[in-house]
Scaffold this active site. Structure first.
Site, PDB file in Angstrom:
ATOM      1  N   ASN A 114       0.788  -1.237   0.000  1.00 58.97           N
ATOM      2  CA  ASN A 114       0.000   0.000   0.000  1.00 58.97           C
ATOM      3  C   ASN A 114       0.821   1.288   0.000  1.00 58.97           C
ATOM      4  OD1 ASN A 114       0.878  -0.164   2.596  1.00 58.97           O
ATOM      5  ND2 ASN A 114      -1.141  -0.121   3.564  1.00 58.97           N
ATOM      6  N   HIS A 117       3.980   4.272   4.515  1.00 62.58           N
ATOM      7  CA  HIS A 117       3.760   4.134   5.962  1.00 62.58           C
ATOM      8  C   HIS A 117       3.789   5.520   6.582  1.00 62.58           C
ATOM      9  CE1 HIS A 117       4.253   2.979  10.178  1.00 62.58           C
ATOM     10  NE2 HIS A 117       5.129   3.963  10.238  1.00 62.58           N
TER      11      HIS A 117
HETATM   12  N1  UDP Z   1      -1.438  -4.929   6.514  1.00 63.24           N
HETATM   13  C1  UDP Z   1      -1.655  -6.038   5.741  1.00 63.24           C
HETATM   14  N2  UDP Z   1      -2.837  -6.705   5.839  1.00 63.24           N
HETATM   15  C2  UDP Z   1      -3.824  -6.284   6.675  1.00 63.24           C
HETATM   16  C3  UDP Z   1      -3.621  -5.153   7.467  1.00 63.24           C
HETATM   17  C4  UDP Z   1      -2.406  -4.484   7.370  1.00 63.24           C
HETATM   18  O1  UDP Z   1      -0.776  -6.431   4.978  1.00 63.24           O
HETATM   19  O2  UDP Z   1      -4.897  -6.927   6.709  1.00 63.24           O
HETATM   20  C5  UDP Z   1      -0.161  -4.221   6.405  1.00 63.24           C
HETATM   21  C6  UDP Z   1      -0.275  -2.956   5.574  1.00 63.24           C
HETATM   22  O3  UDP Z   1       0.896  -2.825   4.784  1.00 63.24           O
HETATM   23  C7  UDP Z   1      -0.326  -1.878   6.633  1.00 63.24           C
HETATM   24  C8  UDP Z   1       0.592  -2.443   7.709  1.00 63.24           C
HETATM   25  O4  UDP Z   1       0.305  -3.829   7.696  1.00 63.24           O
HETATM   26  O5  UDP Z   1       0.106  -0.630   6.116  1.00 63.24           O
HETATM   27  C9  UDP Z   1       0.357  -1.908   9.100  1.00 63.24           C
HETATM   28  O6  UDP Z   1      -0.993  -2.028   9.424  1.00 63.24           O
HETATM   29  P1  UDP Z   1      -1.769  -0.847  10.168  1.00 63.24           P
HETATM   30  O7  UDP Z   1      -3.097  -1.394  10.577  1.00 63.24           O
HETATM   31  O8  UDP Z   1      -0.877  -0.277  11.225  1.00 63.24           O
HETATM   32  O9  UDP Z   1      -2.031   0.217   8.999  1.00 63.24           O
HETATM   33  P2  UDP Z   1      -1.377   1.631   8.643  1.00 63.24           P
HETATM   34  O10 UDP Z   1      -1.074   2.348   9.926  1.00 63.24           O
HETATM   35  O11 UDP Z   1      -0.136   1.353   7.823  1.00 63.24           O
HETATM   36  O12 UDP Z   1      -2.432   2.340   7.825  1.00 63.24           O
END
Ligand code: UDP
Length: 143
Positions: A114, A117
């Protein structure tokens, strides 16, 4: 509003698509200043340490493998409400739910790759900035 610093990463998918400049332009257009930056090929240990909070999650191993699949661009952004502002510029975690005009909407295709970060709170921002830049790896922008 307070001047904050936040940790930002251009993830391997976006680096591979040659999007570093376009993503940096969005930060700068929103008034965020880059006060530290480096390109890094993360080791597995570095990626596991960075995402340690997620280590019990089912996606952890895939996330770590993705984060070491190519170089990342890591930067510290500084500005008013930088943490929230960067989260808004990035958009929702799942690109399919991200608002039009956000980095994830425009440049990413899936929740596991995505594009970006961004720290989610002042406490995590402080820990994440120190994780990659230590205590004195920031270049204050005084001009
Ligand atoms: N992620 C993933 N699958 C999921 C949820 C999260 O691969 O079902 C990955 C995604 O790259 C995400 C990262 O884990 O950016 C960290 O998750 P978080 O919920 O902290 O999201 P963020 O803060 O990056 O929006």
């Amino acid at each position: 509003m307070a001047i904050e610093r936040t940790l930002s990463i251009v993830k391997p998918d976006a680096v591979a698509k040659n999007l570093i400049g376009q993503i940096y332009s969005r930060f700068e257009a929103a008034g965020l200043k880059i006060v530290a930056a480096k390109m890094v090929q993360l080791t597995r240990e570095q990626a596991e340490g960075f995402y340690a909070v997620h280590k019990e999650r089912p996606f952890f191993n895939d996330l770590v493998s993705f984060m070491i699949s190519g170089p990342v661009m890591i930067q510290v952004l500084e500005g008013e409400s930088a943490i929230q502002k960067n989260r808004e510029i990035m958009g929702a975690t799942d690109p399919k739910k991200a608002a039009a005009g956000t980095i994830r909407h425009d440049f990413a295709v899936s929740v596991d790759e995505n594009a970006a970060h961004g720290s989610d709170a002042p406490e995590t921002a402080a820990v994440e900035i120190e994780y990659f830049f230590g205590k004195d790896g920031i270049c204050p922008r005084t001009r």
